[in-house]
Scaffold this active site. Structure first.
Site, PDB file in Angstrom:
ATOM      1  N   ARG A 250       0.868  -1.171   0.000  1.00  0.00           N
ATOM      2  CA  ARG A 250       0.000   0.000   0.000  1.00  0.00           C
ATOM      3  C   ARG A 250       0.904   1.219   0.000  1.00  0.00           C
ATOM      4  O   ARG A 250       1.673   1.414   0.940  1.00  0.00           O
ATOM      5  CB  ARG A 250      -0.911  -0.084   1.230  1.00  0.00           C
ATOM      6  CG  ARG A 250      -1.307   1.190   1.881  1.00  0.00           C
ATOM      7  CD  ARG A 250      -2.418   1.008   2.902  1.00  0.00           C
ATOM      8  NE  ARG A 250      -2.066   0.309   4.136  1.00  0.00           N
ATOM      9  CZ  ARG A 250      -1.363   0.823   5.140  1.00  0.00           C
ATOM     10  NH1 ARG A 250      -0.881   2.045   5.062  1.00  0.00           N
ATOM     11  NH2 ARG A 250      -1.119   0.120   6.232  1.00  0.00           N
ATOM     12  N   HIS A 254      -2.871   4.128   5.626  1.00  0.00           N
ATOM     13  CA  HIS A 254      -4.051   3.275   5.786  1.00  0.00           C
ATOM     14  C   HIS A 254      -5.330   4.007   5.400  1.00  0.00           C
ATOM     15  O   HIS A 254      -6.192   3.474   4.702  1.00  0.00           O
ATOM     16  CB  HIS A 254      -4.126   2.806   7.247  1.00  0.00           C
ATOM     17  CG  HIS A 254      -5.456   2.285   7.678  1.00  0.00           C
ATOM     18  ND1 HIS A 254      -6.002   1.133   7.154  1.00  0.00           N
ATOM     19  CD2 HIS A 254      -6.359   2.771   8.574  1.00  0.00           C
ATOM     20  CE1 HIS A 254      -7.191   0.924   7.714  1.00  0.00           C
ATOM     21  NE2 HIS A 254      -7.434   1.902   8.566  1.00  0.00           N
ATOM     22  N   TYR A 263       5.269   4.376  11.266  1.00  0.00           N
ATOM     23  CA  TYR A 263       5.610   2.957  11.333  1.00  0.00           C
ATOM     24  C   TYR A 263       6.395   2.406  10.143  1.00  0.00           C
ATOM     25  O   TYR A 263       6.716   1.224  10.126  1.00  0.00           O
ATOM     26  CB  TYR A 263       4.347   2.116  11.580  1.00  0.00           C
ATOM     27  CG  TYR A 263       3.211   2.340  10.599  1.00  0.00           C
ATOM     28  CD1 TYR A 263       3.194   1.712   9.368  1.00  0.00           C
ATOM     29  CD2 TYR A 263       2.153   3.196  10.924  1.00  0.00           C
ATOM     30  CE1 TYR A 263       2.155   1.907   8.480  1.00  0.00           C
ATOM     31  CE2 TYR A 263       1.103   3.402  10.038  1.00  0.00           C
ATOM     32  CZ  TYR A 263       1.097   2.759   8.822  1.00  0.00           C
ATOM     33  OH  TYR A 263       0.072   2.967   7.955  1.00  0.00           O
TER      34      TYR A 263
END
Lengths: 332, 327, 336
Positions: A250, A254, A263
């Site tokens: 991705r 998110h 992260y």
């Protein structure tokens, strides 16, 4: 019969189909980008997309018969929705939660696709609840003697809930015509795959349910299409389910509420940017002399026009009537 | 004294409990990176990945593993990312955590804390907005608190961690960053099961909790200014056990009761409060025990217009107060 | 199925230990039969037992350290709890639901074992809920730097549940020192395993979690002991979880409320009776020269008198005070 020369590596697809495949990937990307832009402009409170996963989504769905076979997508699957026939207009009406939003009339979040005519089953937010539904849909097709199959997607985090296990076990026992696609993008929001499972490839679990599992390069649209085509044929001919794990990435956070810099490193994101599946397929088409610059411009222009038209339409569409919130709790 | 948001209060409560007692750990989805609401920001740096543990995306395991760890010298604070996602863990909460102590005749107890951001009003759609307190308050063996202020969140969360029973802490997510409140520097707890008078009044007792408490205070202010009606606002803070005595005492004084809750009208926790007042406070009443809640539709539709339409708000509460005051 | 070749761990067992194993198996069998008899006489509402599972139960439990390692049993595990140290009376007070029943004081159903000192954790009835809990307990041992392991028991039906999957996955990601023991008796009540899973050996699934999975003849107590010893050593040494599938057969109905003639043939049951783990172990011990007729008789007499004594204790146990049903819902003061 005139023999048509097969395009090497095209999995039996012809030029027009390959261009359609590209168009759907490009359109999916464009819609996703537009959604995030509109969100940043304050025009929709939430956007959730999956740039980088187009090869997996479009490639897998391309093996289906739209409107005949069933899809049970998850919230990143703009590419799945587009491939079975949802339009940018449908998607943007949902983003802006307008009255005409076909997926939910503004009730569900954006990217929670639904359209009975296209056999896209409405999904929820708790992860992987759609898997048992897909098995049920496929089981019913089998019971009715129909040759419909169901394709259901989930993310890598989606392999952990109990629902996934229960669904795969049931499908294995009853040989349901269902294709499980895990879009393994390496992260469940911020949680890495190594914290999600103790195996490198989740496709290994299929053996424990008595059906085949394969891991494919999820950024290679033709590889995904090939695996899905085989799985669909298996399902349609009564040989039961298949698990396809597509390894992808991705390229965006998110959701519009997430900051992925917390992260993962920019280097990692950039490295995957170089493997962009849309660019990669475009290069493949060029290398095989299937498109030239003019044709590409034409395709991209078409997508741009479509998305602009959809944006304008969706922005001007009426909001739902407040009191409609009370309707349709029960079917008549 | 430092000014904190409720989210910071939640963070601090866990942080301080982990400092105080090394048996305390937090576990859940994304908590390692601070959690989707940032409630565990910096925990891995401070306590290491063994005390702030990212779990697989599997709620039954999060709660079930927490139960087992609690039997073996660990005090887990399990985070369910949204209360709506607690349903896959319903079995572990209702059939296991709640029943363990009773079914073992008091030999095994389960000192877990399960935190869940809950509640609507943030464009969460039907899966990031639900009120789940009625499900769990129905179950003997579980304690359930609903917090909506920084001070209450910190004190009640600490009590939950120190409680030898399973405690579900429902944190209203719309209240997370609603305002800042001065919190004591020293350690404090708030007992579970004790309501708080958030505003004193003499004409109507308004019993509420969660985000509705904030809306009710606004409405009470409005009717005080515009109608001269004096509303007493009681924040239950805990729904299991809940402070029946405090509520009945107030109704005895005012003679009227309005119960305001965000959950669906039918079978919401406010129905229990209303039934208790009707049964045990009948002699005090000068008007119908009244409930104001969301209509019986899934909470909450995503579109702002739809969500606003169904949720109780200060205006709707004001109207309900006026109607009850006219008796 | 992995054949146990020379069973090195089993070969290390002393004569005394071998006879102890046999004694526990016979005790489990006799106590189960007694419970079913008492139930038919109207002395208890229901029984669950697992005649036929004794090798799987005793063989696994024998590899654990009683009172140190943790047990999450399921409702057939009379052999497990007896091996760990519960007395027949403690089992039967559960059956009679007496006031002093150590398991639950008459609150839980019979055979839902709990014994805090022996670290047998109270269980519920929904299948496999104990799996994530066992993982949590084992994981806590690891977090605390202890060398305790947890063993969790369940039947073949349990492998279909989400809780089982989530537990297997969590255990492997966090390398929890837990041993999953599946007492694979082919039937989830009436549902044959072929309707429960599309694989012949469910141990195959372990590879999907990155943990070792072994299928063992569950009617061979030494083979089971061998497999369990390996798994326990692995767990204790920091190597993480294992999955053991012990193929066995329940020689009796699911419970006193079940009639197994509805779903399986007499021939099938008889063919498994011929493989009775108890008879088989007695024969083997006899061949090894460890169990002669005199010893066998001695053990049988000891078991019979213990079961009689336990029956008396259970039957004569005080009934619970009705109003004690209201307690204990919550720990009223700081407990742990």
């Amino acid at each position: 019969m005139v023999s048509v020369k097969e395009i090497p590596g095209a999995m039996g697809l012809e030029r027009e189909q390959l261009l359609d495949l590209y168009y759907k990937m490009f359109l999916s990307r464009t819609v996703a980008q537009r959604e995030r832009m509109l969100n940043r402009l304050g025009k929709g409170p939430f956007a959730i997309t999956g740039e980088g996963q187009e090869a997996t989504q479009v490639g897998a769905t391309f093996a289906l018969r739209p409107g005949h076979d069933w899809v049970l997508p998850y919230y990143r699957d703009i590419g799945v929705a587009i491939t079975v026939g949802q339009t940018p207009r449908d998607l943007l009406l949902a983003l802006l939660s307008k009255s005409e939003d076909i997926s939910s009339g503004g009730r569900n979040m954006p990217s929670h696709f639904s359209e009975p005519k296209l056999r896209i089953v409405s999904g929820s937010a708790p992860v992987s609840t759609q898997l048992p539904h897909a098995v049920g849909v496929a089981f019913a097709a089998q019971l009715r003697g129909s040759d419909e199959v169901a394709l259901v997607t989930t993310g890598d985090g989606g392999t952990s809930p109990g629902d996934t296990h229960e669904a795969m076990n049931f499908a294995g026992i009853h040989k349901c015509p269902v294709i499980f696609v895990v879009e393994n993008n390496g992260y469940a929001i911020s949680v890495r795959w190594s914290q999600q499972a103790a195996v490198p490839d989740v496709s290994v679990r299929a053996a424990g349910y008595g059906f085949p599992g394969v891991t494919v390069d999820g950024n290679d649209v033709l590889a995904v299409y090939g695996a899905a085509k085989e799985a669909v044929e298996r399902a349609r001919s009564g040989d039961g389910p298949t698990l396809i794990e597509a390894k992808t990435y991705r390229m965006v956070p998110h959701s519009s509420d997430d900051d992925d810099r917390r992260y993962r490193t920019r280097e990692e994101v950039e490295a995957w940017g170089k493997k962009d599946p849309v660019v990669r397929f475009q290069k493949w088409l060029e290398e095989h002399d299937l498109v030239d610059r003019r044709k590409l411009d034409e395709i991209q222009q078409l997508a741009a026009e479509e998305i602009d038209e959809a944006t304008e339409y969706a922005e001007n569409a009426p909001k739902p009537a407040p009191e409609s919130a009370l309707e349709r709790v029960y079917a008549d | 004294m430092a000014e904190k948001t409720m989210l910071e209060a939640v963070h601090d409560a866990m942080f301080e409990e982990m400092k105080r007692d090394e048996r305390v750990i937090v576990m859940g989805e994304d908590v390692g990176e601070g959690g989707v609401f940032r409630a565990t920001e910096g925990f891995v740096a401070e306590f290491g990945p063994n005390r702030c543990v990212d779990t697989p995306l599997a709620e039954a395991a999060i709660v079930g593993v927490a139960i087992g760890a609690s039997l073996n010298g660990i005090l887990p604070i399990a985070e369910i990312q949204f209360a709506d996602f607690s349903h896959p863990a319903f079995d572990q909460l209702v059939s296991e955590a709640a029943r363990l102590y009773y079914r073992s005749n008091g030999t095994w107890n389960c000192p877990i804390t399960v935190r869940m951001p809950y509640g609507a009003g943030i464009h969460g759609g039907p899966y990031h907005s639900q009120s789940v307190e009625a499900f769990y308050a129905h179950v003997p063996g579980l304690k359930v608190v609903c917090v909506a202020t920084p001070h209450d969140a910190k004190g009640l969360l600490k009590s939950a961690v120190r409680d030898p029973n399973p405690v579900i802490v429902l944190e209203h997510k719309k209240a997370y960053r609603l305002y800042r409140q001065e919190l004591p520097d020293e350690d404090y707890t708030i007992p579970i099961g004790v309501a708080e008078l958030k505003r004193e009044g003499s004409d109507i007792s308004l019993i509420t909790y969660g985000m509705m408490m904030h809306h009710s205070l606004k409405a009470a202010e409005t009717v005080h200014e515009q109608d001269g009606v004096s509303v007493e606002v009681i924040d239950l803070r805990s729904v299991s056990p809940w402070d029946k005595a405090r509520v009945l005492e107030s109704v005895k004084k005012t003679g009227k009761a309005l119960v305001v809750y965000e959950d669906n009208f039918t079978g919401g926790f406010g129905a229990e409060v209303a039934a208790t007042i009707a049964q045990d406070g009948f002699d005090y009443l000068d008007g119908p025990v009244t409930r104001l809640a969301s209509p019986d539709v899934p909470i909450a539709p995503f579109a702002g217009e739809l969500e606003d339409f169904i949720l109780p708000n200060p205006e709707k509460i004001t109207t309900a107060i006026r109607k009850l005051a006219s008796y | 199925m992995t054949a146990v070749k020379e069973a090195p761990a089993a070969l290390k067992l002393s004569d005394e230990q071998l006879l102890e194993m046999y004694y526990k198996m016979l005790l489990a069998r006799t106590l189960s039969i007694r419970q079913r008899l008492l139930q038919r006489m109207g002395k208890g509402a229901i029984t669950y037992s697992g005649e036929g599972h004794e090798a799987a139960q005793v063989g696994t439990a024998f590899a654990l350290r009683p009172g140190t390692d943790w047990l999450y049993t399921y409702y057939r595990d009379i052999g497990v709890v007896l091996t760990i140290g519960m007395t027949p009376a403690e089992v039967l007070t559960g059956f009679f639901a007496t006031r002093d029943d150590v398991n639950s004081g008459g609150r839980n159903m019979p055979s839902h074992f709990s014994h805090k000192r022996l670290r047998i954790v109270s269980q519920g009835a929904p299948v496999a809920t104990q799996c994530p809990q066992a993982v949590g307990t084992a994981w806590a041992s690891k977090l605390r730097g202890l060398d305790e392991v947890a063993a969790v028991y369940f039947g073949d039906g349990a492998t279909s549940t989400g809780d089982w999957h989530e537990a297997m996955n969590f255990a492997s990601v966090h390398k929890a020192p837990v041993i999953f023991v599946c007492e694979f008796n082919q039937y989830a009540i009436s549902v044959h395993y072929k309707k429960q899973m599309a694989v012949e050996n469910v141990a195959l699934r372990a590879q999907g979690y990155g943990m070792p999975g072994i299928t063992v003849d569950g009617n061979d107590v030494l083979a089971v002991y061998e497999a369990m010893t390996d798994a326990v050593e692995r767990a204790r040494g920091g190597g993480g979880p294992s999955f053991i599938e012990a193929k066995t057969y329940r020689l009796v109905p699911h419970s006193s409320d079940d009639d197994d003639r509805r779903y399986r043939t007499k021939d099938e049951v008889e063919s498994w009776s011929a493989r009775d783990p108890l008879v088989r172990f007695a024969r083997r011990l006899n061949e090894m020269g460890k169990l002669d007729e005199r010893r066998e008789k001695e053990i049988a007499e000891r078991v019979a008198s213990e079961v009689d004594e336990a029956t008396e204790l259970g039957e004569g146990g005080a009934r619970p005070d009705p109003e004690s049903a209201l307690r204990p819902v919550f720990v009223e003061e700081k407990g742990s």
